[in-house]
Design a protein around this motif. Sequence first.
Motif, short mmCIF file in Angstrom:
data_model
loop_
_atom_site.label_atom_id
_atom_site.label_comp_id
_atom_site.label_asym_id
_atom_site.label_seq_id
_atom_site.Cartn_x
_atom_site.Cartn_y
_atom_site.Cartn_z
N ARG A 1 0.81 -1.22 0.00
CA ARG A 1 0.00 0.00 0.00
C ARG A 1 0.84 1.27 0.00
NH1 ARG A 1 -3.07 -1.02 5.34
NH2 ARG A 1 -0.97 -1.83 5.80
N ASP B 1 -2.24 9.11 -2.77
CA ASP B 1 -3.52 9.26 -2.07
C ASP B 1 -3.58 8.47 -0.76
OD1 ASP B 1 -3.55 6.74 -3.09
OD2 ASP B 1 -5.44 6.93 -4.18
N THR B 2 -2.42 8.02 -0.27
CA THR B 2 -2.36 7.36 1.05
C THR B 2 -1.40 8.12 1.95
OG1 THR B 2 -0.63 5.86 0.24
CG2 THR B 2 -2.91 5.08 0.14
N LYS C 1 -6.09 5.83 3.63
CA LYS C 1 -6.39 6.76 2.55
C LYS C 1 -6.85 8.10 3.11
CE LYS C 1 -7.55 3.66 -1.29
NZ LYS C 1 -6.58 4.31 -2.20
#
Length: 293
Positions: free
Chosen positions: A121, A167-168, A182
Amino acid sequence: MKRILYLSFAICQLSYSSAEAQNDTVVIHNPKKVTIVTGDSLQKIIVTGKEGDDKFTYQNAIRLVDSNYVSTTRIGRDRWELIPSVKVGKKKGDVKGRGSNNAISAHLGLGFTAPTKADARTDFSTFKSWEIFATPIQWDHHFDRRERNTISLGLGIDWKNYRMTGDTRFTKAPDGNVVIEKYPLQVSPDFSRIKVFSLTTIIEYTHSFNDDFWIGIGPVVNFNVYASVLTEYSMYGEDIRKLEKNIRQRPVTIDWMFRLGLFGVPFYMKYSYDNVLKAGGVKFRSLSFGLYM
């Protein structure tokens, strides 16, 4: 009397004209520039350029100590040495003309981080993540007169920065571990980063093949005394800056550093087999690269 002794030595050193070194005699062909610095207890000779090599340098210093003199010599090794080394002790040669030499030096490293073995992630931005480290005190022991083989021990400091710009973001969970989440839909992200500050100990072996090519390798022990998460973003037109400390970094990690000198440019790469954070937090290992002067 001291000035006469220095001047006599300078004349003897500069009265030759080739680029070969035999015993303690150095002969230089057609030097471009010769500088002689004279003090009450110091005579220093600097020769720049020679026939066929404008980048050649030769330095010789003689210091009077209790009516005796101590001589140090450096040939063609001053490129990229922004912080000069200071010689300590005397050279002691054996019957073969070889010797040992000690010096105190200081160094500065500037580079980028590119984490490996990272959580899927994560979205690290390599050239927006940086490393700055310094070794203000380093002891160098040269095993031979030409400084081909050197062992070094140093103490320093290090800042590593691991940044995401997607976007994290990183955030600190209630249990103290760093997790990834997020951003809310109404947020315009800027960046989220983990920073680690360390006290370091360096042990390195260096081998110089010639003035234009050398390699060094050894461990860097990091005592990670501080770490934090910083996230900056905009929401509803307001800029928000969120700083979180005590993020459970590993207290001690080891980087394996490889250095390469190529035509006077000193590159480095460091890699750690340890995760930056303790178990339970985001997993990634540290890889960095850049210049170490």
